[in-house]
Design an enzyme around this catalytic site. Structure first.
Site, short mmCIF file in Angstrom:
data_model
loop_
_atom_site.label_atom_id
_atom_site.label_comp_id
_atom_site.label_asym_id
_atom_site.label_seq_id
_atom_site.Cartn_x
_atom_site.Cartn_y
_atom_site.Cartn_z
N ALA A 38 0.82 -1.22 0.00
CA ALA A 38 0.00 0.00 0.00
C ALA A 38 0.85 1.27 0.00
O ALA A 38 0.32 2.36 0.07
CB ALA A 38 -0.93 0.00 1.22
N TYR A 75 8.00 -13.84 -13.23
CA TYR A 75 6.85 -12.97 -12.97
C TYR A 75 5.57 -13.56 -13.57
O TYR A 75 4.53 -13.61 -12.91
CB TYR A 75 7.15 -11.59 -13.58
CG TYR A 75 6.14 -10.52 -13.29
CD1 TYR A 75 6.06 -9.90 -12.04
CD2 TYR A 75 5.25 -10.09 -14.28
CE1 TYR A 75 5.13 -8.90 -11.78
CE2 TYR A 75 4.32 -9.09 -14.03
CZ TYR A 75 4.26 -8.50 -12.78
OH TYR A 75 3.34 -7.50 -12.53
P1 NAP Z 1 5.27 -0.75 -7.15
O1 NAP Z 1 4.99 0.69 -7.43
O2 NAP Z 1 6.66 -1.26 -7.32
O3 NAP Z 1 4.77 -1.07 -5.66
C1 NAP Z 1 4.92 -2.36 -5.13
C2 NAP Z 1 4.35 -2.40 -3.73
O4 NAP Z 1 4.55 -3.70 -3.19
C3 NAP Z 1 5.02 -1.43 -2.81
O5 NAP Z 1 4.07 -0.89 -1.93
C4 NAP Z 1 6.00 -2.31 -2.03
O6 NAP Z 1 6.22 -1.80 -0.75
C5 NAP Z 1 5.23 -3.60 -1.94
N1 NAP Z 1 6.07 -4.76 -1.73
C6 NAP Z 1 6.96 -5.30 -2.58
N2 NAP Z 1 7.53 -6.37 -2.04
C7 NAP Z 1 6.98 -6.53 -0.82
C8 NAP Z 1 7.15 -7.48 0.23
N3 NAP Z 1 8.01 -8.50 0.12
N4 NAP Z 1 6.41 -7.34 1.35
C9 NAP Z 1 5.54 -6.30 1.49
N5 NAP Z 1 5.32 -5.39 0.53
C10 NAP Z 1 6.05 -5.50 -0.60
O7 NAP Z 1 4.35 -1.69 -8.03
P2 NAP Z 1 2.92 -1.45 -8.71
O8 NAP Z 1 3.16 -1.13 -10.13
O9 NAP Z 1 2.09 -0.58 -7.87
O10 NAP Z 1 2.37 -2.95 -8.67
C11 NAP Z 1 1.47 -3.41 -7.68
C12 NAP Z 1 0.99 -4.78 -8.08
O11 NAP Z 1 0.37 -4.70 -9.36
C13 NAP Z 1 2.11 -5.80 -8.21
O12 NAP Z 1 1.66 -7.06 -7.77
C14 NAP Z 1 2.35 -5.83 -9.70
O13 NAP Z 1 2.90 -7.06 -10.12
C15 NAP Z 1 0.96 -5.62 -10.25
N6 NAP Z 1 0.90 -5.10 -11.61
C16 NAP Z 1 1.47 -3.88 -11.92
C17 NAP Z 1 1.40 -3.44 -13.24
C18 NAP Z 1 1.98 -2.13 -13.68
O14 NAP Z 1 2.00 -1.88 -14.90
N7 NAP Z 1 2.44 -1.27 -12.79
C19 NAP Z 1 0.76 -4.22 -14.21
C20 NAP Z 1 0.22 -5.44 -13.85
C21 NAP Z 1 0.29 -5.86 -12.54
P3 NAP Z 1 7.66 -1.51 -0.10
O15 NAP Z 1 8.69 -1.58 -1.19
O16 NAP Z 1 7.47 -0.14 0.48
O17 NAP Z 1 7.79 -2.59 0.91
#
Ligand code: NAP
Length: 258
Positions: free
Chosen positions: A25, A166
């Site tokens: 979050a 992934y």
């Molecule tokens: P992001 O900006 O990199 O954010 C990732 C979030 O996950 C951060 O809040 C991070 O928090 C948290 N996180 C990562 N590893 C963690 C762990 N081991 N324990 C607890 N928290 C963890 O990524 P996003 O783009 O918002 O993506 C969010 C989700 O959507 C992911 O599952 C991603 O695969 C999916 N998604 C994203 C896209 C896209 O285009 N952006 C597309 C399809 C799916 P901290 O680093 O602060 O711990």
């Protein structure tokens, strides 16, 4: 709120008195989902690996009059997640919504992919969802109500060169979602999966201009998504309007996969 006759006006927010646990979050999709659910009246248990990273999310929710508390844990650590769910219950007494959103990438062609890169992606993206769904699901079964949303990706549907780890984690989340939906349906719990396309967050900020241009050619709606595009769908899945939807994949990708 009351009328001029002092008659209480019922809240029009659809998630008032509900508690939503959102992993990842601190930024990107998770932050937008936490804000959207808070806007609908839910109290937010915001999960990430550092409290500092959660500050902005908490401040935005509180500034809008909402309730949000930080919970610091690595979603890949099953024992620590169990303890975190206990802490969330001690603070909020119930968990009505679980959004398994935390995710990472460690891209590379299979021939060069290390087992460490494989493990961190599977353990965070897939096992992380298992780690939270098991204890929270147990609580929801007792409550005989709950909404679970898993955040997968179009990569889990299509695959992608350089993202075998992934894609495997995200395809795994789809099978996981359908199984959980079947196991929990009789207890009034729904479980659905959102497959976002390319959304503008930290995860995608390093795309080259060339790749961005190529991607846009494959997106019928001709733009990358915004976190709010996904957050609105998550809020819908938590609403009364979605009570007859379970085990479904909602693809939010501007029409890229159809
Ligand atoms: P992001 O900006 O990199 O954010 C990732 C979030 O996950 C951060 O809040 C991070 O928090 C948290 N996180 C990562 N590893 C963690 C762990 N081991 N324990 C607890 N928290 C963890 O990524 P996003 O783009 O918002 O993506 C969010 C989700 O959507 C992911 O599952 C991603 O695969 C999916 N998604 C994203 C896209 C896209 O285009 N952006 C597309 C399809 C799916 P901290 O680093 O602060 O711990």
């Amino acid at each position: 709120m009351t009328t001029s006759l002092n008659i209480p006006v019922p809240s029009t927010k659809s998630l008032t008195n509900q508690v939503a646990l959102v992993t990842g979050a601190s930024r990107g999709l998770g932050k937008a989902i936490a804000l959207a659910l808070a806007q609908e009246g839910a109290s937010i248990a915001a999960v990430a690996r550092s409290e500092d990273a959660l500050k902005e999310t908490l401040a935005a929710i509180r500034a809008a009059g909402g309730v949000a508390e930080p919970f610091v844990v690595d979603v890949a650590d099953g024992a620590a997640v169990e303890a975190t769910v206990e802490k969330i219950m001690a603070r909020f007494e119930h968990i009505d919504i679980l959004v398994n959103n935390a995710g990472v990438t460690r891209d590379g062609l299979l021939a060069r992919m290390t087992s460490e890169a494989w493990d961190i992606v599977i353990n965070t993206n897939l096992k992380g969802a298992f780690n939270f769904t098991k204890p929270v699901g147990r609580l929801m079964v007792k409550q005989r109500a709950g909404r679970i949303i898993n955040i997968s990706s179009v990569i889990g549907l299509m695959g992608n060169a350089g993202q075998a780890n992934y894609a495997a984690s995200k395809a795994g989340l789809i099978g996981f979602t359908k199984s959980v939906a079947r196991e929990f349906a009789s207890r009034g719990i729904t479980c659905n999966v959102i497959c976002p396309g390319f959304i503008e967050t930290d995860m995608t900020k390093d795309l080259s201009d060339d790749l961005r241009k190529k991607l846009l050619e494959r997106i019928p709606l001709q733009r990358l998504g915004q976190p709010e595009d996904v957050a609105g769908v998550a809020a819908f899945l938590c609403s009364a309007a979605a009570s007859y939807i379970t085990g479904q994949i909602l693809t939010v990708d501007g029409g890229m996969v159809m």
